[in-house]
Design an enzyme around this catalytic site. Structure first.
Site, mmCIF file in Angstrom:
data_model
loop_
_atom_site.group_PDB
_atom_site.id
_atom_site.type_symbol
_atom_site.label_atom_id
_atom_site.label_comp_id
_atom_site.label_asym_id
_atom_site.label_seq_id
_atom_site.Cartn_x
_atom_site.Cartn_y
_atom_site.Cartn_z
ATOM 1 N N LYS A 1 -10.591 -3.556 -4.196
ATOM 2 C CA LYS A 1 -11.361 -2.403 -4.072
ATOM 3 C C LYS A 1 -10.746 -1.237 -5.036
ATOM 4 C CE LYS A 1 -13.709 -3.204 0.315
ATOM 5 N NZ LYS A 1 -13.467 -2.906 1.672
ATOM 6 N N LYS B 1 -4.624 -9.897 -6.842
ATOM 7 C CA LYS B 1 -5.864 -10.171 -6.146
ATOM 8 C C LYS B 1 -6.889 -9.210 -6.632
ATOM 9 C CE LYS B 1 -5.278 -7.881 -1.628
ATOM 10 N NZ LYS B 1 -5.210 -7.865 -0.304
ATOM 11 N N LYS C 1 0.786 -1.235 0.044
ATOM 12 C CA LYS C 1 -0.038 -0.006 0.216
ATOM 13 C C LYS C 1 0.820 1.168 -0.007
ATOM 14 C CE LYS C 1 -4.468 -1.320 1.770
ATOM 15 N NZ LYS C 1 -5.594 -0.943 2.747
HETATM 16 P P1 AMP Z 1 -11.027 -5.391 2.676
HETATM 17 O O1 AMP Z 1 -11.478 -5.117 1.221
HETATM 18 O O2 AMP Z 1 -9.461 -5.191 2.744
HETATM 19 O O3 AMP Z 1 -11.473 -4.434 3.575
HETATM 20 O O4 AMP Z 1 -11.326 -6.723 3.047
HETATM 21 C C1 AMP Z 1 -12.362 -7.263 3.767
HETATM 22 C C2 AMP Z 1 -12.415 -8.582 3.764
HETATM 23 O O5 AMP Z 1 -12.458 -9.300 2.573
HETATM 24 C C3 AMP Z 1 -11.089 -9.395 4.488
HETATM 25 O O6 AMP Z 1 -11.445 -10.253 5.200
HETATM 26 C C4 AMP Z 1 -10.471 -9.788 3.320
HETATM 27 O O7 AMP Z 1 -9.468 -10.644 3.487
HETATM 28 C C5 AMP Z 1 -11.391 -10.181 2.367
HETATM 29 N N1 AMP Z 1 -10.991 -10.119 0.662
HETATM 30 C C6 AMP Z 1 -10.602 -8.926 0.209
HETATM 31 N N2 AMP Z 1 -10.190 -9.214 -0.947
HETATM 32 C C7 AMP Z 1 -10.041 -10.514 -0.996
HETATM 33 C C8 AMP Z 1 -10.044 -11.292 -2.251
HETATM 34 N N3 AMP Z 1 -9.696 -10.864 -3.362
HETATM 35 N N4 AMP Z 1 -10.287 -12.752 -1.876
HETATM 36 C C9 AMP Z 1 -10.727 -13.050 -0.917
HETATM 37 N N5 AMP Z 1 -11.145 -12.264 0.054
HETATM 38 C C10 AMP Z 1 -10.802 -11.188 0.094
#
Ligand code: AMP
Ligand code: TRP
Length: 332
Positions: free
Chosen positions: A197, A194, A111
């Site tokens: 967002k 991956k 990041k």
């Molecule tokens: P975040 O978008 O970083 O707030 O992630 C929120 C939740 O979604 C966390 O538990 C992450 O591990 C999960 N997560 C985010 N991106 C992925 C992805 N590409 N595949 C699987 N889980 C994800």
């Protein structure tokens, strides 16, 4: 006793990875455990957020929880910033965690990018706040996607060091819950990245509010190789894009990748992609519609968040009292 805690950052573009890797599992755990689900707005501001958008995105995370099936009368849904314990405990943990531990965090490196000197101090301390989120409730299990594994190891290290330093088993050693066929959903444009967002390309992800046309368009454009689907799961190993789409299908249909290949081995992507589109629309359509309905009723969403904050505060209070006493702070 087991207690579940997890959080999602309100930074917009909630996608398939968030749902399959995390939110869907939140729903599956709630009947068996006491669950606390948070919109982590304090984590979101570790990188710049427009204030109005942040407010709306916080409601959107709550709407996604509700629309996916988290029951507010059962599980706690709240915004991180509305419970003081998170910030308070994070400070104490900043004094427990070692700089060397944080230097190893890969998410910070990704990041912060090349210009690390210009990253916020909050971005650096991010995992310490995450440990506080979980341990302010003495949660024992944390459902997340695979990318959060390292942060949870740090949470364990912090708990262990705190307990050792003060010679008292104050905090549990948390267990990550990483399950399902899609614990790491990859970008539709690049099977080595991956789904996230913050990817500048909208075509890299399917969001929870995408309608049929968008899902169809994005999957049609999704990168693949030229071969038909193989018979064995092992044969997907060298084909990241194909493996990703099969994993998404498996997770959405709630079957194994091997079962997907039983039905589709030999199929070209021109056949598999429309089938995946149908499945995604069937599963996501109702969630997206409900999210939109909830977003049009912010007063209801706010009432859920407010009640959740009150319940979360009540659970964190005795833990913070114990922590402050342990550390040596005066209490009046
Ligand atoms: P975040 O978008 O970083 O707030 O992630 C929120 C939740 O979604 C966390 O538990 C992450 O591990 C999960 N997560 C985010 N991106 C992925 C992805 N590409 N595949 C699987 N889980 C994800
Ligand atoms: N760091 C997590 C993510 O980006 C979000 C998060 C913050 C979290 N606090 C948490 C997840 C506590 C689980 C438990 O996905």
């Amino acid at each position: 006793m087991s207690r579940i805690f997890s959080g999602v950052q309100p930074t917009g573009n909630l996608h398939l990875g968030n749902y399959l890797g995390a939110i869907r599992n939140f729903v599956r755990l709630q009947d068996d455990y006491e669950c606390i689900y948070c919109a982590v707005d304090m984590h979101a501001i570790t990188v710049w957020q427009d204030p109005e958008e942040l407010r709306s995105n916080t409601r959107e995370v709550a709407a996604a929880y509700l629309a996916s099936g988290v029951k507010p009368e059962q599980s706690i849904i709240f915004a991180q910033s509305s419970v003081h314990a998170h910030a308070e405990l994070a400070w104490i943990f900043n004094c427990v965690a070692r700089i060397g531990w944080l230097n190893r965090m890969t998410q910070f490196k990704e990041k912060a990018g090349k210009n690390r000197e210009n990253a916020s101090l909050g971005l650096y301390a991010y995992p310490s706040l995450m440990a506080a989120d979980i341990l302010a409730y003495k949660a024992t299990h944390v459902p997340v996607g695979e990318d959060q594994k390292q942060h949870l190891e740090l949470t364990r290290d912090i708990a262990q060091k705190f307990n050792n330093d003060f010679g008292k088993e104050v905090f549990p050693i948390v267990e990550p819950l990483i399950f399902g066929e899609a614990t790491r959903v990859m970008s539709l444009r690049d099977g080595s990245k991956k789904m996230s967002k913050s990817d500048p390309s909208d075509y890299s992800r399917i969001t929870l509010t995408d309608g049929r046309d968008e899902v169809a368009k994005k999957l049609k454009k999704a990168r693949t190789d030229a071969d038909p689907l193989p018979e064995k799961v092992e044969d997907l190993e060298s084909r990241p894009e194909a493996a990703n789409l099969v994993g998404i299908y498996a997770a959405l249909a709630d079957i194994s990748k091997a079962d997907v290949l039983k039905d589709y081995s030999g199929a070209q992507f021109s056949v598999f992609k429309p089938a995946l589109t149908e499945l995604a629309v069937e599963k996501f359509g109702p969630i997206g519609d409900e999210m939109k309905r909830l977003m049009d009723d912010p007063a209801y969403v706010d009432s859920v968040l407010k009640q959740g904050a009150e319940r979360a505060t009540a659970l964190a209070e005795p833990v913070m009292k114990e922590v402050k006493e342990t550390v040596g702070f005066l209490s009046f």
